[in-house]
Design a protein around this motif. Structure first.
Motif, PDB file in Angstrom:
ATOM      1  N   LYS A 121       0.839  -1.200   0.000  1.00 47.48           N
ATOM      2  CA  LYS A 121       0.000   0.000   0.000  1.00 47.48           C
ATOM      3  C   LYS A 121       0.888   1.270   0.000  1.00 47.48           C
ATOM      4  CE  LYS A 121      -3.913   2.196   0.296  1.00 47.48           C
ATOM      5  NZ  LYS A 121      -4.673   2.302  -0.955  1.00 47.48           N
ATOM      6  N   PHE A 122       1.963   1.208   0.757  1.00 52.95           N
ATOM      7  CA  PHE A 122       2.879   2.342   0.834  1.00 52.95           C
ATOM      8  C   PHE A 122       3.470   2.633  -0.545  1.00 52.95           C
ATOM      9  CE2 PHE A 122       7.144   4.177   1.492  1.00 52.95           C
ATOM     10  CZ  PHE A 122       6.818   5.272   2.273  1.00 52.95           C
ATOM     11  N   MET A 123       3.869   1.564  -1.248  1.00 52.91           N
ATOM     12  CA  MET A 123       4.449   1.726  -2.585  1.00 52.91           C
ATOM     13  C   MET A 123       3.464   2.362  -3.553  1.00 52.91           C
ATOM     14  SD  MET A 123       6.700  -1.663  -3.406  1.00 52.91           S
ATOM     15  CE  MET A 123       6.895  -1.225  -5.148  1.00 52.91           C
ATOM     16  N   GLU A 124       2.240   1.842  -3.552  1.00 53.69           N
ATOM     17  CA  GLU A 124       1.189   2.400  -4.430  1.00 53.69           C
ATOM     18  C   GLU A 124       0.993   3.882  -4.142  1.00 53.69           C
ATOM     19  OE1 GLU A 124      -2.501   0.360  -3.797  1.00 53.69           O
ATOM     20  OE2 GLU A 124      -1.607  -1.585  -4.352  1.00 53.69           O
ATOM     21  N   THR A 125       0.874   4.197  -2.854  1.00 51.31           N
ATOM     22  CA  THR A 125       0.640   5.587  -2.451  1.00 51.31           C
ATOM     23  C   THR A 125       1.832   6.469  -2.842  1.00 51.31           C
ATOM     24  OG1 THR A 125      -0.593   4.711  -0.581  1.00 51.31           O
ATOM     25  CG2 THR A 125      -0.033   7.037  -0.491  1.00 51.31           C
ATOM     26  N   ALA A 126       3.028   5.977  -2.572  1.00 51.77           N
ATOM     27  CA  ALA A 126       4.236   6.764  -2.866  1.00 51.77           C
ATOM     28  C   ALA A 126       4.326   7.068  -4.357  1.00 51.77           C
ATOM     29  CB  ALA A 126       5.467   6.012  -2.386  1.00 51.77           C
ATOM     30  N   LYS A 127       3.993   6.083  -5.162  1.00 50.24           N
ATOM     31  CA  LYS A 127       4.095   6.269  -6.606  1.00 50.24           C
ATOM     32  C   LYS A 127       3.114   7.345  -7.081  1.00 50.24           C
ATOM     33  CE  LYS A 127       5.058   3.396 -10.582  1.00 50.24           C
ATOM     34  NZ  LYS A 127       5.255   2.018 -11.030  1.00 50.24           N
TER      35      LYS A 127
END
Lengths: 468, 468
Positions: free
Chosen positions: A236-242
């Motif tokens: 979820k963090f990766m998706e949000t960061a992107k």
């Protein structure tokens, strides 16, 4: 429009209670000298939030002249934000009271939980949060939030000892409270402005992904920066960061980048550090700007906030000191910047103005006799050269020919410049005054070539990500 | 005892004329506004050297009120030092005059020789020097020398714009003049003291090996630092560097460490940069402390001057902020320092004083409630632990419990400490004042963990070389 006259967002709305609270309860507010409860409450008094801030303390009728309540439940208003600063063992009960009262957001300043091996207390709090469903909790073991625009400050930092930064466009969240506040204090000396700050500690509920999502959508936050020790929800963090990185720069300093420090992290916020290689891969994929140390964290944020997106990494160096130009070129090359090859047209133009002994490669060494005329001409030539993406202007003020006029010329040029343009200069008093003038004129200055190189590299990398 | 009341040395005696001159000629001294000749001469007036300083200028009878001579040969005294600052094409004649007069040392400030492609002028000067046999020449294309102890300053830096550092124990030589003077100016703000400075430019005669030999034997130079673009006599330089390094630290910043900058160097001082890998091998073999950038140059010099030789690289970190401890431990580990494992006896002692939630690994995290008592106890414990070679004490002053008392305690401990001990702290005004107090108490402070790590690593490496 919300209570603060600031437009409310439709995303991560549940964190709004932390940044735009109307009624605030301080559980553990106290009059006792040198106590955290006193410092906390004192930091609210004298702000426009003070009227609707209520102390909760079962042992006192009044706290610093304000009527105190035995429990948060006794306060005759709906509470948006409760701040808890009492011994760890009493926190679960206070949190239950908040839940019963329907408090929207709770910040738990208290420490002594998972990081101290008190797993049972942590489990109790988690259960209360699960059962409530809507109440959001920041902490424990944190400093809470800071928002200079409205005077909100839930940290217990001592005003006489640490300055708070002015209102601005950077937002910052930090797993570590003390480090976060110290960085804010330092930032106050650096011409930085902060929009929102959140220290989130053990992250029992609100975690880095929640905060990133909030700040990522928040229009006031032009650049988001973070100190993170562990990421809880990786995917979820990766998706949000992107998603965030496509809209605005997200700069991260990862604590525990070395195996040898993982043990320290587990005793600090009770979390697991993870493998740095994995993090580095994630940073690259998601466009996160990776700061490798504290100095880089804000330096990267500053250049990303201030400078336009670059077309590439081809950098021109303009100098009045040969050696300074060379050590700068060394650092630029080491940090993946390309020394721009000026077009033959540009070189021809420069030869008309600069002395024959000047260096017409890159660095463009105008020699010690250069003044405002030479600086302006060389800088404009580089700005207009299609082979140049970014410009570093080096000024040694020790010579008789460089003075405030050079500063004024460069500020004038910078105003309409469409390429990143920074200044490097170092020295004592006289130089420091010129540095301040540059900064006031919105030209970023660096003392040292290494940090200038690292910052320009970060800008070039982020630019490449955005343009991809 | 020599003229200056300073003991003359029996080595590299021929460079003494540059640092201890009695009669000085300034060839090109001028009254013309903004000219180098005026600035140079002005810098001599008002010092105790002024009486025996003579202007040489065939176009004026007087320069700033002093009788001017047509040629150096007309001065009715033996000249120890002549400084030449006239257009390049006239320099060979002036140098010939110096040779005829029997001048001991000549500094040629003028530029426009090899670096500008004027090989013939360079060859003419070389011939004069060869034929004279005893006269030594510094430059051309340099700033000359500076020695605060006796007020000697042959640079043409403008006093209002750059401060000169106070007298101290560091000596510094620089191939680049402007960079050298800018570093001196900056050093004046940093609590550094300089013994001898020499900028040697194109090195037509006196080169880095000569100067290193001189400063290496000079008792007043406790640490020798240098900015070098090229080494002329490789083998001799290595021999000299190895001998000097056994006696005192020799810190070098090499300009042109990157291939891409070699072209710039050849147009700067007309020299060849050489392969950095060769230099790195030489640095390692000879015990040279290799500074990779300007920030490191003086930071290394400072720690090497101030701190005792370390027994090893096992470093203890003591902190009142968990996150600050972690980013510091990360940097230390990255830079080849070992996080010391405290003995079980030390840990037992610490557990008696620190709260149970504290971190008893390394970093020793005393938590936010630590004050002078905890700092003193933990620092003494680390100093007495045989598993600890060096100590870094981290202080975040934002908490209510740390103040000047902690500074005082640490200064007291430092006085008798036999291990390297440095402080890390960062923040605004309040912290800056405490930093100044530490520095006055001879404790080196750092804002950023990265430079602290690099400096401690340099100290550990040099210590290992000396003990080898």
């Amino acid at each position: 429009m919300g209570y603060w006259g600031i437009e409310m967002r439709k995303y991560s709305r549940e964190l709004d209670c932390f940044f735009y609270p109307e009624h605030i309860a301080i559980i553990g507010a106290s009059s006792e000298e040198r106590s955290i409860g006193k410092q906390l409450f004192t930091n609210f008094m004298g702000t426009k939030l003070s009227k609707k801030t209520y102390p909760v303390n079962p042992f006192h009728k009044n706290v610093l002249g304000k009527k105190a309540y035995v429990s948060v439940k006794d306060i005759p208003y709906d509470i948006d934000l409760a701040i808890i600063a009492i011994p760890a063992k009493h926190v679960p009960n206070a949190l239950q009271d908040c839940s019963d009262k329907g408090v929207k957001g709770v910040i738990i300043i208290s420490s002594g939980f998972k990081e101290a091996g008190n797993e049972d207390l942590t489990e109790k709090m988690k259960k209360i949060i699960r059962e409530n469903k809507t109440m959001r909790v920041v902490g424990p073991n944190c400093f809470g939030v800071l928002m200079p625009e409205i005077g909100l400050n839930t940290t217990f930092s001592v005003k006489e000892k640490s300055h708070l930064p002015k209102h601005g466009n950077l937002s910052f969240f930090s797993q570590s409270g003390a480090l976060g506040v110290a960085i804010l204090d330092w930032a106050s000396t650096q011409n930085f402005g902060i929009h929102k700050f959140m220290s989130y500690g053990n992250a029992i509920d609100v975690d880095e992904t929640d905060i990133l999502d909030h700040m990522g959508h928040d229009k006031g936050s032009k650049v988001v920066t973070a100190y993170i020790e562990e990421v809880k929800r990786g995917r979820k963090f990766m998706e949000t960061a992107k998603k965030v990185s496509k809209r605005k720069p997200f700069v991260v300093l990862k604590g525990g980048s070395q195996k040898a420090t993982h043990h320290a992290i587990s005793s600090h916020t009770g979390s697991l550090a993870g493998d740095m290689k994995v993090y580095e891969a994630v940073f690259k994929q998601t466009g996160i700007v990776h700061a490798k140390n504290m100095r880089e964290l804000f330096s990267f944020a500053k250049i990303l906030e201030n400078e336009p997106i670059a077309n590439g990494n081809r950098t021109a160096i303009i100098t009045n000191g040969g050696g300074y130009g060379i050590v700068t070129a060394d650092e630029f090359t080491k940090n993946n910047l390309t020394l721009a090859k000026l077009s033959s047209g540009s070189i021809k133009k420069l030869k008309q103005i600069l002395p024959p002994a000047a260096g017409f490669g890159n660095p463009i060494d105008m020699l010690g006799g250069a003044g405002e005329k030479e600086y302006a001409f060389a800088t404009k030539t580089a700005l207009n050269d299609k082979n140049v993406d970014m410009i570093a202007v080096l000024v040694l003020f020790n010579t008789p020919t460089v003075d405030q006029k050079t500063v004024k010329e460069l500020i004038k040029i910078k105003k309409t410049a469409k390429k990143p343009l920074v200044v490097l200069t170092f020295g004592s008093g006289y130089t420091q005054h010129r540095k301040d003038e540059f900064e006031k004129g919105r030209i970023i200055t660096y003392d040292y070539p290494d940090i200038a190189a690292r910052s320009l590299e970060a800008l070039a990398k982020y630019s490449a990500f955005v343009k991809r």
